[in-house]
Design an enzyme around this catalytic site. Structure first.
Site, mmCIF file in Angstrom:
data_model
loop_
_atom_site.group_PDB
_atom_site.id
_atom_site.type_symbol
_atom_site.label_atom_id
_atom_site.label_comp_id
_atom_site.label_asym_id
_atom_site.label_seq_id
_atom_site.Cartn_x
_atom_site.Cartn_y
_atom_site.Cartn_z
ATOM 1 N N LYS A 151 0.843 -1.180 0.000
ATOM 2 C CA LYS A 151 0.000 0.000 0.000
ATOM 3 C C LYS A 151 0.887 1.242 0.000
ATOM 4 C CE LYS A 151 -1.626 1.860 3.886
ATOM 5 N NZ LYS A 151 -0.597 2.583 4.658
ATOM 6 N N HIS A 168 -0.836 -5.017 5.544
ATOM 7 C CA HIS A 168 -0.270 -5.822 6.630
ATOM 8 C C HIS A 168 -1.247 -6.052 7.781
ATOM 9 C CE1 HIS A 168 0.620 -1.954 8.629
ATOM 10 N NE2 HIS A 168 0.678 -2.668 9.733
ATOM 11 N N LYS A 210 -2.101 -9.761 10.666
ATOM 12 C CA LYS A 210 -2.158 -9.813 12.135
ATOM 13 C C LYS A 210 -3.063 -10.970 12.568
ATOM 14 C CE LYS A 210 -1.790 -4.761 12.603
ATOM 15 N NZ LYS A 210 -0.745 -4.265 13.465
ATOM 16 N N GLU A 267 -2.738 5.847 17.473
ATOM 17 C CA GLU A 267 -1.287 5.689 17.589
ATOM 18 C C GLU A 267 -0.714 6.799 18.450
ATOM 19 O OE1 GLU A 267 0.593 3.961 13.804
ATOM 20 O OE2 GLU A 267 -0.705 5.558 13.081
ATOM 21 N N ASP A 296 -3.960 7.142 4.313
ATOM 22 C CA ASP A 296 -2.968 6.230 4.886
ATOM 23 C C ASP A 296 -3.627 5.048 5.602
ATOM 24 O OD1 ASP A 296 -0.325 5.476 5.592
ATOM 25 O OD2 ASP A 296 -0.487 6.448 7.554
ATOM 26 N N HIS A 356 -6.397 -0.165 5.917
ATOM 27 C CA HIS A 356 -6.350 -0.875 7.199
ATOM 28 C C HIS A 356 -7.705 -0.911 7.924
ATOM 29 C CE1 HIS A 356 -2.176 -1.004 6.484
ATOM 30 N NE2 HIS A 356 -1.809 0.109 7.078
ATOM 31 N N LYS A 415 -2.635 10.048 14.738
ATOM 32 C CA LYS A 415 -1.271 9.974 15.261
ATOM 33 C C LYS A 415 -1.174 10.893 16.477
ATOM 34 C CE LYS A 415 0.939 8.299 11.233
ATOM 35 N NZ LYS A 415 0.910 6.869 11.546
HETATM 36 C C1 BG6 Z 1 1.078 1.921 7.929
HETATM 37 C C2 BG6 Z 1 0.885 3.407 7.890
HETATM 38 O O1 BG6 Z 1 0.544 1.331 6.779
HETATM 39 O O2 BG6 Z 1 0.439 1.398 9.097
HETATM 40 C C3 BG6 Z 1 1.464 4.031 9.139
HETATM 41 O O3 BG6 Z 1 1.518 3.950 6.734
HETATM 42 C C4 BG6 Z 1 0.883 3.406 10.385
HETATM 43 O O4 BG6 Z 1 1.261 5.438 9.140
HETATM 44 C C5 BG6 Z 1 0.958 1.882 10.322
HETATM 45 O O5 BG6 Z 1 1.610 3.870 11.493
HETATM 46 C C6 BG6 Z 1 0.166 1.260 11.455
HETATM 47 O O6 BG6 Z 1 0.411 -0.116 11.496
HETATM 48 P P1 BG6 Z 1 0.499 -0.892 12.865
HETATM 49 O O7 BG6 Z 1 0.642 -2.325 12.488
HETATM 50 O O8 BG6 Z 1 1.692 -0.356 13.601
HETATM 51 O O9 BG6 Z 1 -0.763 -0.614 13.619
#
Ligand code: BG6
Length: 516
Positions: free
Chosen positions: A169, A199, A203, A237, A256, A261, A357
């Site tokens: 992505k 990703h 998980k 986050e 993003d 996600h 964030k």
């Molecule tokens: C990424 C984003 O794809 O996923 C990031 O670009 C983000 O900005 C991250 O921090 C979050 O992934 P995870 O697995 O840490 O929750």
């Protein structure tokens, strides 16, 4: 195509031999996540001894130098207990298994001659002609690299050998660019050769949402508009944008995190049961769900941008002070939205999504809030003490599922209090070391696309958020500021308050207590 029994047998035997070519071999993703994932797979004996890894990048360096820099990064992980990959000590056997199979090729992605050199190297690796090209590169290279691989004949599948391409992505930056990218790559690749990675699907806790829903009989009967009041999905986050300003400025929180996600979490929690666990059966249901999301209305979206503040006691700068960020930037670092799913199961049930964030806590979670009991029998108990039931699917950093209900407070009076039962993965299972990419790499080698994104679902996801992207592009309004270390802009609370709903607090909750 993989059958359900093939999937059930996964994890018990090594994947077929192949060469994995990492475009962006010198980059962050390869170092931080892909190499640790290969190390974990090697340690679990899930890679064939004939597997080879080629790193391609523009930085001139030898294989020895590449190997040494990867080894140094791997060793640095042993000193950072908060990282995605952390081990107290590197297993020298597993790392040397990976290290001795590494080859580096300095090459310019834009130069057609580079692809002839990649082809020659592939001919010499002897991994059986199976190749996975992993595009761990900036999104602007996806189309050109696939074109050049095709023009060099490297994507042709002959003599029973596979050629696959993994695309990271962000897949597009809006509906039109995602459609254009799909059209472009599908000129040279069959859909079955394309593995679009997200990703979040790697998980365990996300995959477990399907296990909870469809491996048990007690949840599905109540998993619908008759019993569910609303659903809230959070990916909060504490990290800031830090050194990713150049990527983040034109991207922002919505692009993003949301159509990728957060929509993965949404589809897992809201899709219909597939008839089998085959990749196409599952991906059909996911695509159907995404196509039922009503285009999100601008009035149902809140965006925010962090200012200076304190996160976990440490002072941090505001977004506009981060490197490579404009002092007047209007990029959102927080987004909250309400959406509707227009199908029989979910009509009328609001789904609230938020991500940001530099918030007060790190938490990735889906909370399903059920309707209150229909008849208030316990009249003597204060209304506030009788909480409607909730199931919390906690993906990160807790790996748990919590069911919240009411119980009688011991004593002569019939008084209720909210309580919870919690299933923690660690209490039942030995959690395998994982950075989330192990399953994705292993599945791609095995030819199982179940955990990857199909073209139609990606485009439907962008279509759902397109009105917001268009509206923001046309408006002069700036995101609402919020102080770092807080739960985000107050307008996000008002978004839910309109319907009498509220977000779960972001601060850590005392174990076993429902906080709402
Ligand atoms: C990424 C984003 O794809 O996923 C990031 O670009 C983000 O900005 C991250 O921090 C979050 O992934 P995870 O697995 O840490 O929750």
């Amino acid at each position: 195509m993989q059958t359900s029994s093939a999937r059930a047998a996964a994890g018990t035997r090594p994947a077929p031999p192949a060469t994995i070519v990492f475009f962006g071999g010198g980059g962050d993703l390869t170092k931080r996540l892909l190499m640790p994932a290969l190390y974990n797979l090697a340690g679990s004996h899930l890679l064939d001894p004939r597997t080879r890894f080629i790193g391609v990048d523009h930085v001139p360096q030898s294989t020895e130098q590449w190997r040494a820099s990867l080894a140094a990064t791997m060793r640095s992980f042993t000193r950072d207990a908060s990282g995605e990959f952390h081990v107290r000590k590197l297993d020298p056997k597993a790392w040397s298994w990976v290290a001795q199979r590494l080859t580096y090729l300095a090459a310019d992605f834009d130069d057609p001659a580079s692809y002839g050199r990649i082809g020659a190297l592939l001919d010499s690796t002897g991994a059986g002609g199976n190749v996975v090209f992993y595009l761990a590169v900036a999104a602007r290279f996806f189309g050109p690299v696939v074109d050049r691989l095709g023009a060099a004949g490297l994507l042709r599948e002959t003599k029973g050998c596979f050629r696959r391409v993994v695309i990271e992505k962000p897949f597009g930056s809006d509906l039109a660019s995602a459609q254009a990218l799909n059209q472009r790559i599908l000129k040279v690749l069959a859909e079955s050769q394309v593995y679009r990675a997200d990703h979040f699907l790697g998980k365990e806790t996300v995959q477990n949402i399907l296990a909870l829903r469809f491996g048990n009989g007690i949840y599905e009967p109540i998993w619908n508009r008759r019993y569910v009041d609303y659903v809230q999905i959070t990916a909060a986050e504490t990290i800031g944008v830090e050194d990713r300003g150049a990527f983040y400025e034109p991207t922002g929180a919505l692009r993003d995190m949301v159509p990728n996600h957060l929509f993965q979490l949404l589809t897992m929690v809201a899709m219909e049961p597939p008839t089998t666990f085959d990749a196409e059966a599952v991906r059909n249901e996911k695509a159907k769900l995404v196509s039922a999301i009503a285009p999100v209305a601008l009035r149902n979206v809140v965006r925010g941008q962090y200012r200076a503040g304190r996160v976990a006691g440490t002072k941090v700068v505001g977004y506009r002070r981060e490197p490579n960020v404009a002092r007047t930037s209007r990029t959102e670092t927080y987004v909250a939205l309400k959406l509707a799913i227009e199908n029989w199961r979910w009509a009328g049930v609001p789904f609230y999504l938020r991500t940001g964030k530099r918030l007060g806590a790190r938490r990735t979670e889906v909370a399903v809030q059920f309707k209150a009991a229909p008849h208030r029998l316990f009249r003597e108990t204060e209304t506030a003490a009788v909480m409607p039931n909730m199931i919390r699917l906690q993906c990160d950093p807790e790996h748990a599922i919590q069911t919240c209900f009411n119980a009688k407070i011991p004593g002569p009076a019939m008084e209720l209090a909210p309580v919870a039962t919690t299933f923690r993965y660690a209490d039942y299972f030995t959690e395998r070391p994982s950075v989330g990419y192990e399953t994705l790499l292993y599945d791609c080698l095995r030819g199982d696309p179940l955990l990857f994104q199909r073209a139609d679902a990606i485009e439907e996801s962008w279509a759902a958020v397109q009105p917001v992207l268009t509206g923001w592009h046309q408006s002069r309004a700036a995101p609402e500021p919020y102080a770092a270390g807080t739960p985000g802009p107050v307008a996000a609370d008002r978004l839910l308050a309109r319907a009498g709903h509220s977000w779960l607090p972001l601060a850590p909750t005392p174990s076993g207590r429902q906080s709402a």
